[in-house]
Design an enzyme around this catalytic site. Structure first.
Site, short mmCIF file in Angstrom:
data_model
loop_
_atom_site.label_atom_id
_atom_site.label_comp_id
_atom_site.label_asym_id
_atom_site.label_seq_id
_atom_site.Cartn_x
_atom_site.Cartn_y
_atom_site.Cartn_z
N LYS A 22 -62.57 65.79 94.11
CA LYS A 22 -62.04 64.44 93.97
C LYS A 22 -61.00 64.13 95.04
O LYS A 22 -61.04 63.09 95.70
CB LYS A 22 -61.40 64.27 92.59
CG LYS A 22 -60.64 62.95 92.42
CD LYS A 22 -59.61 63.03 91.32
CE LYS A 22 -58.69 61.82 91.39
NZ LYS A 22 -57.55 61.91 90.49
N ASN A 23 -60.03 65.04 95.23
CA ASN A 23 -58.93 64.77 96.15
C ASN A 23 -59.43 64.64 97.59
O ASN A 23 -58.94 63.81 98.36
CB ASN A 23 -57.87 65.87 96.05
CG ASN A 23 -57.14 65.83 94.72
OD1 ASN A 23 -57.17 64.83 94.01
ND2 ASN A 23 -56.48 66.92 94.37
N ARG A 97 -53.71 55.60 92.48
CA ARG A 97 -52.72 56.11 93.42
C ARG A 97 -53.34 56.45 94.77
O ARG A 97 -52.71 56.27 95.82
CB ARG A 97 -52.04 57.35 92.83
CG ARG A 97 -50.95 57.88 93.75
CD ARG A 97 -50.15 58.99 93.14
NE ARG A 97 -49.17 59.49 94.08
CZ ARG A 97 -48.00 58.90 94.33
NH1 ARG A 97 -47.67 57.81 93.68
NH2 ARG A 97 -47.16 59.40 95.22
N ASP A 121 -51.68 58.94 87.32
CA ASP A 121 -51.24 59.75 86.19
C ASP A 121 -49.77 59.50 85.85
O ASP A 121 -48.94 59.26 86.73
CB ASP A 121 -51.39 61.24 86.51
CG ASP A 121 -52.84 61.67 86.52
OD1 ASP A 121 -53.60 61.12 85.72
OD2 ASP A 121 -53.20 62.53 87.33
N MET A 341 -43.32 70.76 90.58
CA MET A 341 -43.51 69.54 91.36
C MET A 341 -43.44 68.25 90.55
O MET A 341 -43.08 67.20 91.07
CB MET A 341 -44.83 69.62 92.13
CG MET A 341 -44.86 70.79 93.12
SD MET A 341 -46.42 70.99 94.00
CE MET A 341 -46.41 69.53 95.03
#
Length: 435
Positions: A22-23, A97, A121, A341
């Site tokens: 996906k990324n 995003r 998210d 993170m």
């Protein structure tokens, strides 16, 4: 709104083929905006977030042709830049995003770009400073409209520059890298993200005619060119889905094989699972996970409790910490999960505690998990998916639990996992999608 009804406690058996990453898909699809020529991308995961980005590009004027499942042709030769100031664009981009990565290519080609405050998210603060500071280093001017929550960047000419990124942001590096390919002169990006997604994006840009040195490292040098051409590109298997399937096998004591897993691009992910006592047999590009009735967490050499923490690549990706946390609930031993993170990503543990897991949430970033060695099975419950990765972690917990569970807001899971209920049902799971 759809819901998963899950009957837990069933052992699974068979093969699970990972989807495209996906990324990576979000990055390379945005890169098609850099050229007027046709770009062919294969192994695209047809999931909500990716399809939403394709829809945005289509409305922008990109010609998109779906050749077959997972293979698309893109040609950005006639774009309508006025669309970027429309209410429709604001609504579409706010919910995704990944849409932030269109500004680098558009700025490089047209000298301006607009983007609303992106969504995605609900996992804590995810600032955009790295993107805009990097683009400013290249000569862009940045403006923000606080009333409309809209960003605007513009430039007369992008010029190569040296920059030290304040954080190794994956999407920030991608945005700056794409803009730099068409900037005049040499750009040096230090503390660049170097995830396989970035390596794939870099290789695709090189195939389009870009000049990039240092691919795979945190120091990139880009010699700007006047134009880029078309190319063909194939997306890697999704490492997050591979990790999710390994966790599923462990939690349900199932024998699962993951073919075409992209083993050479998984980094320390396999070894991190082995630290939790999970057996993995790597055969070529396939991973076989045998059925295990028990798995034991290692300790450090001095006997202290094991810590599993995320870190920029080649460290452990933060997208898998939710999976590691769930796996640990049924392991023998204890582990500290340290999510460095994102400060809200561990808040889903209250749902696991309701299911009978023994977890101490130390603070927004750390949770101590006391494994139960599968002596006390999790119990089915009703819950809601807060984000993509936590949603799949909860699904894995429900599949291992005793009794029935319901998961609401599964649209979050659909954003990152294509037809996950159908694929898991094909190897023995009992998941019903109820609209």
């Amino acid at each position: 709104m759809a819901t998963f009804h899950i009957e837990g406690g069933h052992k699974l058996a068979g093969e699970l083929h990972p989807q495209g990453a996906k990324n990576e898909a979000l990055e390379v699809i945005c890169a098609t905006l850099l050229t007027t020529e046709q770009v062919t991308i294969s192994n695209i995961p047809e999931i909500r977030d990716v399809l939403k980005l394709i829809e945005i590009l289509t409305e922008l004027g990109v010609k998109v042709n779906r050749v077959q499942k997972g293979m698309y042709l893109f040609q950005a030769d006639q774009l309508d830049m006025h669309y970027l100031q429309s209410e429709q664009f604001a609504q579409q981009a706010t919910s995704l995003r990944g849409s932030i990565m269109i500004i680098g290519p558009l700025l490089a080609r047209f000298g301006q770009a607009y983007i609303p405050q992106p969504g995605g998210d609900k996992i804590g603060r995810r600032r955009l400073d790295t993107h805009f500071v990097g683009l400013q280093k290249l000569g862009a001017q940045f403006n923000y409209d606080p009333d409309k929550h809209f960003y605007h960047v513009e430039t007369e000419k992008l010029l190569g520059a040296y920059m030290l990124l304040d954080e190794a942001s994956v999407t920030g590096t991608a945005n700056i890298l794409m803009a730099a390919t068409l900037a005049e002169g040499t750009t040096t990006i230090y503390n660049a993200a170097c995830e396989p997604y970035l390596q794939q994006l870099s290789n695709m840009l090189v195939a389009m005619g870009a000049k990039i040195d240092g691919i795979g490292s945190n120091l990139l040098r880009i010699e700007g060119v006047s134009e880029l051409k078309g190319c063909k590109h194939t997306i890697l298997p999704d490492m997050i889905e591979v990790g999710s399937f390994i966790g599923l096998a462990a939690m349900t004591s199932s024998e699962i094989t993951i073919p075409n897993a992209g083993v050479n691009h998984l980094g320390i992910i396999p070894d991190s699972f082995k630290r939790l006592g999970i057996q993995l047999n790597i055969q070529g590009d396939s991973i076989h996970i045998p059925a295990q009735d028990s798995y034991e967490i290692e300790t450090f050499i001095d006997g202290s409790i094991m810590t599993i923490a995320d870190a920029p690549w080649p460290g452990l990706t933060p997208d898998l910490l939710s999976i590691f946390l769930v796996i640990a609930t049924q392991a023998k031993g204890s582990v500290l999960i340290h999510q460095k993170m994102f400060e809200s990503r561990l808040f889903f543990v209250d749902k696991l505690i309701d299911m009978g897991a023994q977890i101490i949430l130390c603070d927004p970033h750390r949770a101590t998990v006391i494994g139960q060695n599968k002596k006390h099975q999790l119990k089915g419950t009703t819950m809601s998916s807060p984000d993509i990765r936590a949603g799949v972690a909860l699904l894995i917990a429900a599949l291992s639990a005793q009794g029935e569970s319901k998961i609401y807001n599964i649209e979050q899971i659909d954003r990152g996992y294509e037809g996950i209920d159908q694929r898991l049902n094909s190897i023995g799971a009992k998941i019903e999608r109820v609209d």
